[in-house]
Design a protein around this motif. Structure first.
Motif, PDB file in Angstrom:
ATOM      1  N   GLY A 207       0.679  -1.368  -0.034  1.00 32.25           N
ATOM      2  CA  GLY A 207      -0.093  -0.017   0.079  1.00 32.25           C
ATOM      3  C   GLY A 207       0.726   1.388  -0.076  1.00 32.25           C
ATOM      4  O   GLY A 207       0.268   2.463  -0.007  1.00 32.25           O
ATOM      5  N   TRP A 208       2.184   1.257   0.078  1.00 34.90           N
ATOM      6  CA  TRP A 208       3.105   2.448  -0.138  1.00 34.90           C
ATOM      7  C   TRP A 208       2.912   3.033  -1.560  1.00 34.90           C
ATOM      8  O   TRP A 208       2.697   2.426  -2.480  1.00 34.90           O
ATOM      9  N   VAL A 209       3.124   4.217  -1.325  1.00 38.67           N
ATOM     10  CA  VAL A 209       2.791   5.194  -2.631  1.00 38.67           C
ATOM     11  C   VAL A 209       3.552   4.470  -3.815  1.00 38.67           C
ATOM     12  O   VAL A 209       3.155   4.569  -5.131  1.00 38.67           O
ATOM     13  N   ARG A 210       4.873   4.265  -3.755  1.00 38.42           N
ATOM     14  CA  ARG A 210       5.747   3.839  -4.970  1.00 38.42           C
ATOM     15  C   ARG A 210       5.284   2.779  -5.407  1.00 38.42           C
ATOM     16  O   ARG A 210       5.549   2.624  -6.774  1.00 38.42           O
ATOM     17  N   THR A 214       3.488   2.524  -9.216  1.00 39.64           N
ATOM     18  CA  THR A 214       3.981   1.693 -10.125  1.00 39.64           C
ATOM     19  C   THR A 214       2.873   0.882 -10.976  1.00 39.64           C
ATOM     20  O   THR A 214       2.974   0.641 -12.474  1.00 39.64           O
ATOM     21  N   ILE A 215       1.971   0.372 -10.280  1.00 37.69           N
ATOM     22  CA  ILE A 215       0.929  -0.697 -10.520  1.00 37.69           C
ATOM     23  C   ILE A 215      -0.194  -0.039 -11.215  1.00 37.69           C
ATOM     24  O   ILE A 215      -1.065  -0.628 -12.168  1.00 37.69           O
ATOM     25  N   ALA A 216      -0.502   1.374 -11.071  1.00 36.51           N
ATOM     26  CA  ALA A 216      -1.658   1.941 -11.292  1.00 36.51           C
ATOM     27  C   ALA A 216      -1.883   2.081 -12.631  1.00 36.51           C
ATOM     28  O   ALA A 216      -3.063   1.647 -13.150  1.00 36.51           O
ATOM     29  N   PRO A 217      -0.996   2.245 -13.624  1.00 31.24           N
ATOM     30  CA  PRO A 217      -1.213   2.336 -15.117  1.00 31.24           C
ATOM     31  C   PRO A 217      -1.944   0.955 -15.497  1.00 31.24           C
ATOM     32  O   PRO A 217      -2.688   0.978 -16.406  1.00 31.24           O
ATOM     33  N   TYR A 218      -1.321   0.132 -15.398  1.00 34.03           N
ATOM     34  CA  TYR A 218      -1.780  -1.331 -15.645  1.00 34.03           C
ATOM     35  C   TYR A 218      -3.210  -1.728 -14.999  1.00 34.03           C
ATOM     36  O   TYR A 218      -3.968  -2.036 -15.819  1.00 34.03           O
ATOM     37  N   ALA A 219      -3.462  -1.322 -13.979  1.00 37.64           N
ATOM     38  CA  ALA A 219      -4.810  -1.629 -13.344  1.00 37.64           C
ATOM     39  C   ALA A 219      -5.831  -0.665 -14.026  1.00 37.64           C
ATOM     40  O   ALA A 219      -6.633  -1.176 -14.465  1.00 37.64           O
ATOM     41  N   ALA A 224      -7.798  -4.991 -13.920  1.00 38.28           N
ATOM     42  CA  ALA A 224      -7.723  -5.846 -13.156  1.00 38.28           C
ATOM     43  C   ALA A 224      -7.930  -5.505 -11.661  1.00 38.28           C
ATOM     44  O   ALA A 224      -8.042  -4.515 -11.426  1.00 38.28           O
ATOM     45  N   LYS A 225      -8.260  -6.583 -11.141  1.00 46.07           N
ATOM     46  CA  LYS A 225      -8.756  -6.571  -9.630  1.00 46.07           C
ATOM     47  C   LYS A 225      -7.558  -6.195  -8.911  1.00 46.07           C
ATOM     48  O   LYS A 225      -6.543  -6.924  -8.783  1.00 46.07           O
ATOM     49  N   VAL A 226      -7.473  -5.082  -8.013  1.00 44.38           N
ATOM     50  CA  VAL A 226      -6.294  -4.761  -7.142  1.00 44.38           C
ATOM     51  C   VAL A 226      -6.932  -5.095  -5.592  1.00 44.38           C
ATOM     52  O   VAL A 226      -7.697  -4.720  -5.245  1.00 44.38           O
ATOM     53  N   LYS A 227      -5.828  -5.667  -5.037  1.00 44.67           N
ATOM     54  CA  LYS A 227      -5.850  -5.887  -3.498  1.00 44.67           C
ATOM     55  C   LYS A 227      -4.512  -5.207  -2.971  1.00 44.67           C
ATOM     56  O   LYS A 227      -3.583  -5.697  -3.117  1.00 44.67           O
ATOM     57  N   PRO A 257      -3.894 -16.141 -12.667  1.00 42.14           N
ATOM     58  CA  PRO A 257      -2.828 -15.267 -12.938  1.00 42.14           C
ATOM     59  C   PRO A 257      -2.828 -13.911 -12.293  1.00 42.14           C
ATOM     60  O   PRO A 257      -3.862 -13.216 -12.213  1.00 42.14           O
ATOM     61  N   VAL A 258      -1.536 -13.469 -11.609  1.00 49.18           N
ATOM     62  CA  VAL A 258      -1.380 -12.284 -10.738  1.00 49.18           C
ATOM     63  C   VAL A 258      -0.083 -11.770 -10.782  1.00 49.18           C
ATOM     64  O   VAL A 258       0.628 -12.511 -11.307  1.00 49.18           O
ATOM     65  N   ALA A 259      -0.353 -10.467 -10.772  1.00 46.04           N
ATOM     66  CA  ALA A 259       1.001  -9.697 -10.605  1.00 46.04           C
ATOM     67  C   ALA A 259       1.137  -9.014  -9.112  1.00 46.04           C
ATOM     68  O   ALA A 259       0.023  -8.801  -8.783  1.00 46.04           O
ATOM     69  N   VAL A 260       2.329  -9.132  -8.514  1.00 45.33           N
ATOM     70  CA  VAL A 260       2.470  -8.811  -7.134  1.00 45.33           C
ATOM     71  C   VAL A 260       3.520  -7.769  -7.263  1.00 45.33           C
ATOM     72  O   VAL A 260       4.577  -7.949  -7.578  1.00 45.33           O
ATOM     73  N   CYS A 261       3.274  -6.829  -6.310  1.00 44.77           N
ATOM     74  CA  CYS A 261       4.224  -5.217  -6.380  1.00 44.77           C
ATOM     75  C   CYS A 261       4.673  -5.286  -5.282  1.00 44.77           C
ATOM     76  O   CYS A 261       3.937  -5.208  -4.202  1.00 44.77           O
ATOM     77  N   THR A 262       6.117  -5.105  -4.697  1.00 44.19           N
ATOM     78  CA  THR A 262       6.506  -4.851  -3.643  1.00 44.19           C
ATOM     79  C   THR A 262       7.931  -4.448  -3.723  1.00 44.19           C
ATOM     80  O   THR A 262       8.295  -3.667  -4.611  1.00 44.19           O
TER      81      THR A 262
END
Length: 322
Positions: A207-210, A214-219, A224-227, A257-262
């Motif tokens: 949930g941190w801004v960066r 990063t993932i906002a343009p793809y979402a 895609a569903k974002v959690k 199928p899932v993308a994980v941003c960390t």
């Protein structure tokens, strides 16, 4: 083909004296329990081959593969496992073609005749006999071997390190609010375009801004569903790293199928968990030293449908850094 494959590369495939870089896909389906592949005939060369083409300016290899299949045979695809890269001499020098498997059950529309005048679904043996370029048999044999081993049908779990952020030394507010740098904002658009090659249905993110930026343009582009999960932040991972391992175990079990941003400090836990779901040979190919992934870089783990939770192939793609 080995029991598992890996491909680690930059967004344009790197150097190595290659004059021409191209990408394509082996579209496949199963009919009456037989593996079939899609061949194209190009009237300009009077040859049978796979849909493929050269990279456009600023394009990545996965993007190119998806675009070329859409242009030459009219099929929208999502990439599966990476297949062997082939190289052969052409007039400018050495040509390098990267291939992926792509599952599709659709019959392509009639070709427009500009580049392709005929398309043909056929079994592997017939395809092997029709292919004009002998090197085109290499990815075909790898595809057939993966099918026989039950490793061809997969889904992607994609680990994304957030794009380049403003330096910690230049930020005096809360760490979770530290934003992307100008380069990072451009990398986020790269991430969006590249993720479309696999088109994950779900995004799980810190949930941190960066990470969110990063993932906002793809979402937004994919819907895609974002959690958002706090365990993927640096602070909460430091308190309870086992929660991140448990999260990835659950994602691998779900089969979606899932993308994980960390974040960089979270990656060792992520990679250790992924290693538990693959054979030792493939685990050796995981990035083993800090920072593991560059800002904006993504690791694509291809997870077997036949053997749930088992990762059978890996590939990594780096963003540009200007």
């Amino acid at each position: 083909m080995r029991s598992a494959e890996h491909l680690f590369e930059g967004s344009d495939g790197g150097g190595n004296g290659i004059a021409v870089r191209a990408a394509g896909a082996l579209c496949w389906r199963v009919r009456r329990k037989q593996l079939e592949v899609l061949l194209i005939h190009r009237q300009r060369y009077d040859d049978w081959s796979w849909p493929k083409g050269k990279l456009d300016q600023g394009e990545t290899l996965p993007e190119c593969a998806v675009r070329e299949v859409a242009e030459e045979v009219g099929l929208p695809i999502k990439l599966g496992i990476p297949l062997p890269t082939i190289r052969y001499p052409v007039k400018p020098g050495l040509k390098e073609v990267h291939y992926w498997a792509a599952a599709t059950g659709d019959m392509p529309p009639l070709p427009d005749g500009k580049e392709v005048d005929t398309v043909l679904w056929c079994q592997v043996g017939k395809a092997r006999g029709l292919l004009t370029n002998p090197s085109d048999v290499v990815p075909l044999d790898a595809l057939a071997a993966a099918h026989e081993a039950g490793r061809l049908e997969t889904w992607p779990l994609i680990v994304v390190r957030h794009a380049k952020a403003k330096p910690r030394s230049a930020w005096t507010r809360a760490e979770g609010e530290r934003p992307l740098a100008a380069t990072g904002k451009r990398q986020a658009l790269y991430v969006q375009r590249l993720l479309m090659a696999w088109h994950p249905d779900k995004v799980v993110t810190s949930g941190w801004v960066r990470c969110l930026t990063t993932i906002a343009p793809y979402a937004q582009a994919s819907r895609a569903k974002v959690k958002v999960t706090h365990w993927l932040t640096e602070a909460d991972h430091k308190r309870k790293p086992a929660k991140v391992g448990a999260l990835f175990d659950r994602l691998l079990a779900k089969g979606t199928p899932v993308a994980v941003c960390t974040h960089r400090p979270v990656l060792p836990t992520v990679l250790a968990t992924l290693a538990d779901h693959m054979d030792d040979g493939l685990a050796d190919a995981l990035p083993g030293t800090d920072p593991h992934l560059a800002p904006g870089e993504m690791l694509v783990a291809h997870v077997s449908v036949a053997a749930p939770g088992t990762i059978v192939a890996l590939e990594a793609h780096k963003p540009y850094d200007d």
